[in-house]
Design a protein around this motif. Structure first.
Motif: not given
Ligand code: ADP
Length: 322
Positions: A28-34
């Motif tokens: 989820a974090g990577i999906s949000y660009g984090m």
């Protein structure tokens, strides 16, 4: 301002499904660009800077595994004002602006302290005991109950063959939920939990004798860890009834194993929710499951809530286990 660089750790007692929660947080974090950092061995990893940048494949092939691939620990050093400050400084030095803490009540106290020290944290309930007041469900509970049930089914075969009584201790120090649910699922004659004081004669012996009169010859008594004393109980049951009685402590087998579907799905939902909060710049929350919805609460308010034992369900169990 949205959080861009977050860390995730598992802390306290491990629970099946923690890996699924970690996977959800990373993805989820990577999906949000984090950027998402994995912290090894709970708060110890924050104190020592033992963390690494994860990518989508860092959490491949773990959704079905018990334990936690980031390892977990209890950290006495973190549990001091100096420790919390040191961990917060470490996060600032690394540019970490949010932490997801997967663990139990103790870990959430740490998350509250770290938030107060300037690093917004989100707690995800991960513990087999289901002992966190704000949530109806904790990650690991379903797997632990199913493991206990399967083990007790095996015991039942031999208990039945020998006309014995099995006194079985299941996990749950302050919380009788595992005992209650498995007790119902295996048809236990008596279920002893920390929330309900018991009288040995009335709640164990009389219940056994009542069912004996109607033809029952083998018995299962479930005892929560917080009640304990299974060896003594088995001895006393044998002395009072003449029925050969054996004590079994299931112990940490209940903490391991491949998570059930329910734990994988709940862990995924809760991990994703935690990241959504950090993405909105929100910290100091505990993710919870209430009335079939994933919600969140202020950590301090969550820690102040009192657990309510399901006495109606307990009474139902006693009504039908005769
Ligand atoms: P759990 O999270 O399973 O309840 P513990 O109670 O062992 O497990 O807590 C895990 C870790 O969380 C502790 O080792 C400690 O570092 C931190 N912690 C526990 N209680 C507190 C507290 N009151 N204040 C700050 N940190 C705490």
């Amino acid at each position: 301002m949205s959080t861009k660089k977050i860390a995730v750790l598992t802390s306290g007692g491990d629970a099946p499904g923690m890996n699924a929660a970690l996977r959800a947080v990373v993805r989820a974090g990577i999906s949000y660009g984090m950027e998402v950092y994995g912290v090894r061995r709970g708060y110890n990893g924050l104190l020592n800077g033992d963390m690494f940048l994860m990518n989508l494949r860092s959490v491949s092939d773990i959704i079905h595994r018990g334990g936690t691939f980031l390892y977990t620990a209890r950290s006495p050093e973190f549990n001091t004002p100096e420790g919390v400050k040191k961990a917060a400084d470490k996060c600032r030095a690394m540019g970490i602006d949010g932490v997801v803490v997967i663990g139990g009540d103790g870990s959430f106290r740490g998350a509250r302290d770290l938030t107060n020290a300037g690093i917004p944290c989100i707690g995800v309930p991960g513990t087999i005991d289901n002992d966190i007041a704000c949530t109806e469900y904790t990650v690991g509970f379903d797997t632990a109950m199913n493991t206990a049930m399967e083990m007790i089914d095996r015991l039942r075969d031999t208990t039945e063959s020998h006309d014995r009584c099995s006194v079985v201790e299941v996990m749950g120090r302050r919380c009788g939920d595992i005992a209650l649910q498995t007790g119902i699922a295996v048809g236990a004659t008596a279920i002893l939990v920390p929330e309900v004081p018991y009288d040995f004669e009335r709640d164990v012996i009389q219940r056994m004798k009542f069912t004996q009169v109607t033809g029952k010859k083998h018995f299962i008594i479930i005892v929560a860890e917080g009640v304990g004393g299974v060896d003594e109980l088995a001895k006393n049951i044998q002395a009072q009834t003449g029925i050969e009685s054996r004590a079994t402590v299931l112990g940490h087998v209940q903490r391991g194993g491949s998570p059930t579907l329910r734990d994988r799905v709940m862990a995924s939902r809760m991990g994703d929710h935690a990241v959504q909060l950090l993405e909105k710049g929100i910290g100091n929350r505990v993710v919870a499951f209430r009335e079939s919805k994933v919600v969140d609460f202020d950590i301090t308010e969550a820690l102040d809530m009192k657990r309510v034992f399901d006495k109606e369900l307990y009474d139902m169990a006693l009504r039908i286990s005769i």
